[in-house]
Design an enzyme around this catalytic site. Structure first.
Site, PDB file in Angstrom:
ATOM      1  N   ASP A 120      -6.232 -16.795   7.703  1.00 17.05           N
ATOM      2  CA  ASP A 120      -5.807 -15.876   6.108  1.00 17.05           C
ATOM      3  C   ASP A 120      -4.859 -14.349   7.540  1.00 17.05           C
ATOM      4  O   ASP A 120      -5.083 -13.816   7.187  1.00 17.05           O
ATOM      5  CB  ASP A 120      -6.333 -16.050   5.610  1.00 17.05           C
ATOM      6  CG  ASP A 120      -5.524 -15.376   4.089  1.00 17.05           C
ATOM      7  OD1 ASP A 120      -5.550 -14.269   3.862  1.00 17.05           O
ATOM      8  OD2 ASP A 120      -5.790 -15.572   2.951  1.00 17.05           O
ATOM      9  N   HIS A 121      -3.467 -15.028   7.229  1.00 17.86           N
ATOM     10  CA  HIS A 121      -2.879 -13.474   7.741  1.00 17.86           C
ATOM     11  C   HIS A 121      -3.226 -12.574   7.615  1.00 17.86           C
ATOM     12  O   HIS A 121      -3.227 -11.398   7.813  1.00 17.86           O
ATOM     13  CB  HIS A 121      -1.510 -13.582   8.913  1.00 17.86           C
ATOM     14  CG  HIS A 121      -0.756 -13.455   7.282  1.00 17.86           C
ATOM     15  ND1 HIS A 121      -0.181 -14.512   6.730  1.00 17.86           N
ATOM     16  CD2 HIS A 121       0.149 -12.285   7.129  1.00 17.86           C
ATOM     17  CE1 HIS A 121       0.457 -14.198   5.646  1.00 17.86           C
ATOM     18  NE2 HIS A 121       1.030 -13.013   6.033  1.00 17.86           N
TER      19      HIS A 121
ATOM     20  N   HIS B  47      -4.306 -15.822   0.538  1.00 16.72           N
ATOM     21  CA  HIS B  47      -4.403 -13.718   0.557  1.00 16.72           C
ATOM     22  C   HIS B  47      -4.984 -13.142  -0.838  1.00 16.72           C
ATOM     23  O   HIS B  47      -5.899 -12.232  -0.510  1.00 16.72           O
ATOM     24  CB  HIS B  47      -2.834 -13.646   0.509  1.00 16.72           C
ATOM     25  CG  HIS B  47      -2.317 -14.330   1.203  1.00 16.72           C
ATOM     26  ND1 HIS B  47      -2.850 -14.996   2.622  1.00 16.72           N
ATOM     27  CD2 HIS B  47      -0.883 -14.916   1.750  1.00 16.72           C
ATOM     28  CE1 HIS B  47      -1.538 -16.119   4.077  1.00 16.72           C
ATOM     29  NE2 HIS B  47      -0.551 -15.908   2.519  1.00 16.72           N
TER      30      HIS B  47
END
Ligand code: BG6
Length: 493
Positions: free
Chosen positions: A182-183, A245
């Protein structure tokens, strides 16, 4: 640190992610001296090209996506370590060849059988690749933390498909070898969230329903769906942004202090937040969740097309490009405090922020005279500015008794270009040192799908009138009404 020699095997080596994020991340890590000495990258893509062509393509992308001017010294050193293989991920036979190639490079680079498989491919390939890797005995020996597999989002389409996918992967890899990306967790200010909360005296005592009125988590984008229509049509903003996110930001904002800052302790606390999310019934979904889709409009002085006119998007698409919702967390700390989430594409400004609005409790003589006295706000700015501001009330300069809101502002990157590959740098470095803190554990994924599925299921039963917001605007009117009903408004920037 635990930076060990390793081989990185990227499935999807010709894809957008590899060009925009992964290779720039490796370049920057190399330039900073943060790659292991013994290291090689084997990229597997579908493009029929030789190694030199591949390197030329990567070089061009680095010129575009690395913020600093490329330096020959670093590029020369990186390119020596990059190899290219071209095959169809479903072609089992080719995994035998891959095995031989990896063994050859393993010897050459002395990487001691330590492999990281990066699946930068559409999700339908996740299971296929993992099965083929196992069948070709590419995962032996399986040790507690090696080989590692990195999986891009989306992790499934809903809870059921995520469970299936997880079963396929965990059949082969233990949880401690799996890195679900999950950047957002790699973004500087999200990492800083725990420090802000737990390394300061002033915040934690007021971080609860006694002092906080509401919390807003906003991630606005100006970009449209671009070339990703095929993927996005099945995803929409709810699955693309909220399931991962936005709920991760929520968890870090709302969780209890962990017993220590170790990976599992932090994950355990985040999970408790997901478990405490109030269930939504259909009435709540109708009242608390707004969806939108962009129409034509002007963004950054450019005329842009409507979502329905984008490539690979249906002319009558019902896919949402905007979501705003209100949710409640049923625990002692947050009972009664609404959390509002808002995210969308083609909005007027790109920014991601968490805004904490404190209760409006003032001395009676002020509250009577200043009807619109502003509440105290604490904002964690995640991007493009990274920082924190606190808004409070003070006397207006040179006036006798006027009160005005003023801001204390800390900005750690103002005036500096935002460096988008940075999150990936940090994430790749974490994978190489075997630190899973910035990745999501299966139960986090599971609970967040549970929450999101309630909404998407209800939506399929209800028709919707799209498009309902102009590109370049601040979203559909219903999103403002959602807060207006609670006598609030959206903050941000
Ligand atoms: C990705 C989504 O995960 O995040 C994209 O798939 C979105 O649709 C992107 O644009 C936003 O990331 P960032 O880092 O630009 O906020």
């Amino acid at each position: 640190n635990n930076l060990e020699s390793c081989q990185i095997v990227i499935f999807g080596g010709t894809g957008d992610l590899t060009h925009r994020k992964l290779m720039p991340a490796f370049y920057n890590l190399l330039a900073k001296g943060s790659l292991p000495n013994n290291f090689s990258i084997i990229s597997i893509g579908k493009g029929n090209k030789d190694r030199q062509d591949y390197l030329d393509d990567i070089y061009q992308s680095l010129q575009k996506f690395v913020n600093d001017k490329l330096q020959d010294e670093f590029w020369n050193s990186l390119k020596e370590k990059i190899y290219y293989e071209n095959f169809d991920f479903e072609d089992k036979k080719r995994y035998q060849n891959l095995k031989e190639e990896l063994e050859r490079l393993d010897n050459e680079y002395q990487t001691h059988n330590k492999r990281i498989f990066y699946l930068a491919v559409p999700p339908r390939y996740f299971g296929i690749i993992v099965d083929n890797l196992e069948e070709a005995s590419l995962l032996n020996p399986l040790e507690p933390s090696w080989p590692r597999v990195v999986i891009e989002k989306p992790f499934g389409y809903d809870l059921e498909s995520a469970k299936r996918l997880n079963k396929q992967i965990t059949k082969v890899f233990p949880e401690e070898n799996i890195y679900r990306i999950d950047h957002y967790l790699g973004k500087e200010m999200l990492q800083s969230m725990m420090m802000i909360r737990f390394a300061n005296l002033v915040f934690e005592p007021v971080w609860n329903n006694k002092y906080i009125d509401n919390i807003q988590i906003i991630s606005n984008e100006t970009v449209g769906v671009g070339k990703r229509g095929r993927y996005y049509e099945k995803s929409g903003a709810l699955r693309d942004m909220v399931q991962n996110h936005m709920l991760q930001i929520l968890a870090l904002t709302a969780m209890e202090p962990p017993t220590d800052m170790k990976t599992e302790s932090v994950r355990d606390e985040k999970i408790k937040v997901f478990k405490s999310l109030a269930n939504f019934d259909s009435k709540m979904i109708a009242d608390y969740v707004v969806r939108g889709q962009y129409d034509t409009g002007t963004v950054d002085n450019e005329e842009v097309i409507a979502y329905r006119d984008e490539d690979d998007v249906a002319a009558d698409s019902k896919t949402e490009t905007f979501v705003a919702l209100k949710l409640l967390i049923n625990n002692m700390r947050w009972s009664g405090v609404p959390f509002y989430i808002k995210t969308g594409k083609r909005l007027n400004e790109k920014f991601t922020e968490v805004i904490i609005e404190f209760k409006s409790s003032f001395h009676p003589s002020y509250s009577k005279r200043f009807i619109d006295l502003k509440p105290n706000l604490l904002a964690i700015k995640i991007q493009p500015d990274e920082g924190v501001y606190f808004q409070f009330n003070a006397k207006e300069l040179d006036s006798k008794e006027n009160i005005v809101p003023v801001k204390m502002n800390f900005c750690q990157n103002c005036g500096i270009e935002i460096n988008s590959p940075e999150a990936y740098e940090r994430l790749m470095h974490s994978v190489m040192i075997g630190d899973q803190t910035l990745f999501t554990r299966w139960d986090e994924v599971e609970y967040s799908w549970k929450f999101v599925d309630q909404i998407s299921e209800a939506w399929t039963k209800k028709d919707v009138n799209f498009p309902n917001y102009q590109a370049g605007s601040d979203g559909p009117q219903a999103a403002h009404d959602l807060l207006a009903k609670d006598e609030l408004k959206w903050w941000g920037v």
